[in-house]
Design a protein around this motif. Structure first.
Motif, short mmCIF file in Angstrom:
data_model
loop_
_atom_site.label_atom_id
_atom_site.label_comp_id
_atom_site.label_asym_id
_atom_site.label_seq_id
_atom_site.Cartn_x
_atom_site.Cartn_y
_atom_site.Cartn_z
N ASP A 273 -24.33 6.65 80.76
CA ASP A 273 -24.51 7.03 82.40
C ASP A 273 -25.94 7.42 82.20
O ASP A 273 -26.69 7.32 83.24
N SER A 274 -26.45 8.00 81.09
CA SER A 274 -27.73 8.54 81.33
C SER A 274 -28.25 8.90 79.82
O SER A 274 -27.38 8.90 78.88
N GLY A 275 -29.37 9.34 79.67
CA GLY A 275 -30.09 9.65 78.43
C GLY A 275 -30.44 8.55 77.32
O GLY A 275 -30.48 7.49 77.70
N VAL A 276 -30.13 8.97 76.24
CA VAL A 276 -30.28 7.88 74.94
C VAL A 276 -28.86 7.92 73.96
O VAL A 276 -28.33 8.99 74.07
N LEU A 277 -28.73 6.79 73.30
CA LEU A 277 -27.73 6.69 72.40
C LEU A 277 -28.43 6.71 70.85
O LEU A 277 -29.45 6.02 70.74
N ASN A 278 -27.90 7.77 70.24
CA ASN A 278 -28.13 7.80 68.77
C ASN A 278 -28.11 6.69 67.85
O ASN A 278 -26.80 6.16 67.96
#
Length: 456
Positions: free
Chosen positions: A119-124
């Motif tokens: 939905d938002s941000g970043v995926l590690n």
């Protein structure tokens, strides 16, 4: 010996067929033949002295179906030892099957790839498929990656310069990725497939021609309708191009390694430091100028310093005014080429990095750079030390775009490129395109150009 073996095998086959007819009454004869024959007579055929051992085993009524199944298998799975014409036919059939499979892919952009569906941000991105493993990079929402090894819980991906593992819960594969992108209104862009594609005012081949776009250039998509794509050009012009000559893609950022993220952070800090130093220098120059005009200093050295400060301030204001105005290409004066060999070498060197990635704040010609990082490194290779970012806009001699020679810098609103001749520029364009060649007018009319080679 062979006769006794045949009798036993025939008896076994007959029993098998009878039992099968009771257990699976709805199964077609061809299905039974396809399974039982291949499994039960393979060794027998190699030993049999009969010209047609299958006839001897199962009788003439089953033969056509057995042979049909065998031919079908050969056509789709070529075997060793086949005749050249049979091998060629098999390869052609396989190629057609593969072609048909490709056509059924709804979203070619995501073939063998995934999209990040958070939905938002970043995926590690981690070094191994373990939630406690080392983080080797990150990828933004709607980011795209190549599937290198799909697992049950974790998938190994490659994106940009980063390779590692992400959890399957946060990614979508293939056409599912395209469906997710559509459902979440991920922005689209076009990549132009031909040179001189007309941009029209209306979605019609009879529409007024507004402009033209060129191969590999990219523009934002506003909408799609009836074979036409509505796009917005860099100067704000809105028009339509035929869907037949463009590739429509979703905006899908690439991953960044931990090292690239750190490099971006350092570059931003360095830009902030330089900007602060520039502002302090301007303030100091103003103070020196004011002090000189009030008569507070009478020494010759101080007067000279004040004079230089006034000249710098005056020149800065002139540059600002010149940069704010658009320099047109209507000058017909012939400009004599200078340092032709050096300029040619610069262009050839720059072209070596075509296709390499764009990384905001980056300065690596191979691992990723932004527009000013690209031009800075090209010039650095030939012994020129020029600043990054906005500093390039005031460096060297200000010239008209019509006067630009290969190697000169050409500036747009918030962007810098290097002129390579024949009305084209090379530049680190964006994350979706990397380093590309574009027409001089790809982003509207250029603002101005800078000759650093002769003014350095």
């Amino acid at each position: 010996m062979y006769k006794r073996s045949r009798k036993i095998l025939v008896t076994g086959l007959a029993t098998g067929l009878i039992l099968t007819s009771f257990v699976f009454p709805a199964v077609a004869v061809s299905d039974i033949s396809n399974v039982s024959i291949s499994a039960m007579v393979e060794d027998y055929i190699t030993e049999s002295a009969s010209e047609d051992p299958i006839t001897e085993l199962v009788g003439p009524t089953v033969i056509p179906e057995v042979k049909a199944a065998d031919v079908s298998q050969k056509e789709t799975n070529p075997i060793e030892g086949a005749k050249p014409e049979e091998q060629a036919a098999a390869e052609e059939t396989a190629a057609k099957a593969e072609e048909t499979a490709v056509e059924t892919v709804k979203y070619p952009q995501f073939k063998d790839r995934v999209i990040v569906k958070i939905d938002s941000g970043v995926l590690n991105i981690r070094a191994t498929g373990d939630p406690d493993a080392e983080i080797v990079g990150t990828i933004d929402r709607a980011g795209i990656a190549l599937v290198e090894e799909k697992g049950n819980g974790w998938t190994k991906i490659g994106s940009g310069n980063c390779e590692g593992y992400v959890k399957n819960d946060y990614i979508a594969f293939g056409d599912d990725a395209g469906e997710w992108a559509e459902a979440n209104n991920i922005p689209k862009y076009i990549k132009v497939q031909g040179n001189g594609l007309r941009v029209r005012k209306e979605a019609s081949s009879d529409g007024e021609i507004l402009d033209a776009v060129y191969e590999n250039e990219t523009y934002s998509v506003l909408s799609q309708t009836d074979g036409w794509v509505k796009i917005e050009m860099y100067d704000g012009t809105v028009g339509y191009v035929s869907e037949d000559y463009v590739e429509v893609r979703f905006e899908t950022p690439r991953a960044k390694t931990v090292e690239e993220i750190e490099e971006m952070r350092r570059a931003e800090e360095e830009d902030a430091r330089r900007e602060k130093a520039r502002q302090e220098a301007e303030e100091q120059a103003k103070k020196e100028s004011n002090s000189s005009s009030s008569g507070s200093s009478s020494s010759s050295s101080e007067n000279n310093a004040a004079k230089r400060s006034e000249e710098r301030i005056q020149r800065t204001e002139e540059i600002k005014k010149e940069n704010e105005s658009t320099i047109t290409d209507d000058d017909d004066d012939i400009v004599t080429s200078t340092h032709s060999e050096l300029r040619a070498d610069m262009v050839a060197y720059a072209k070596q990095f075509l296709g390499n990635p764009y990384v905001y704040g980056g300065t690596s010609l191979t691992n990723g750079c932004d527009c000013s990082g690209f031009t800075m490194r090209i010039y650095e290779h030939f012994g020129y030390s020029i600043p990054r970012a906005g500093g390039q806009r005031t460096f060297g001699k200000l010239i008209k775009v019509s006067e630009a020679q290969p190697g000169d810098l050409v500036f747009y609103d918030g962007h810098v490129t290097m002129y390579i001749g024949d009305g084209k520029v090379i530049h680190a364009s964006s994350e979706r395109t990397g380093i590309i060649i574009s027409s001089l007018s790809y982003s509207g009319t250029p603002l101005f150009a800078r000759n650093i080679i002769d003014a350095y």
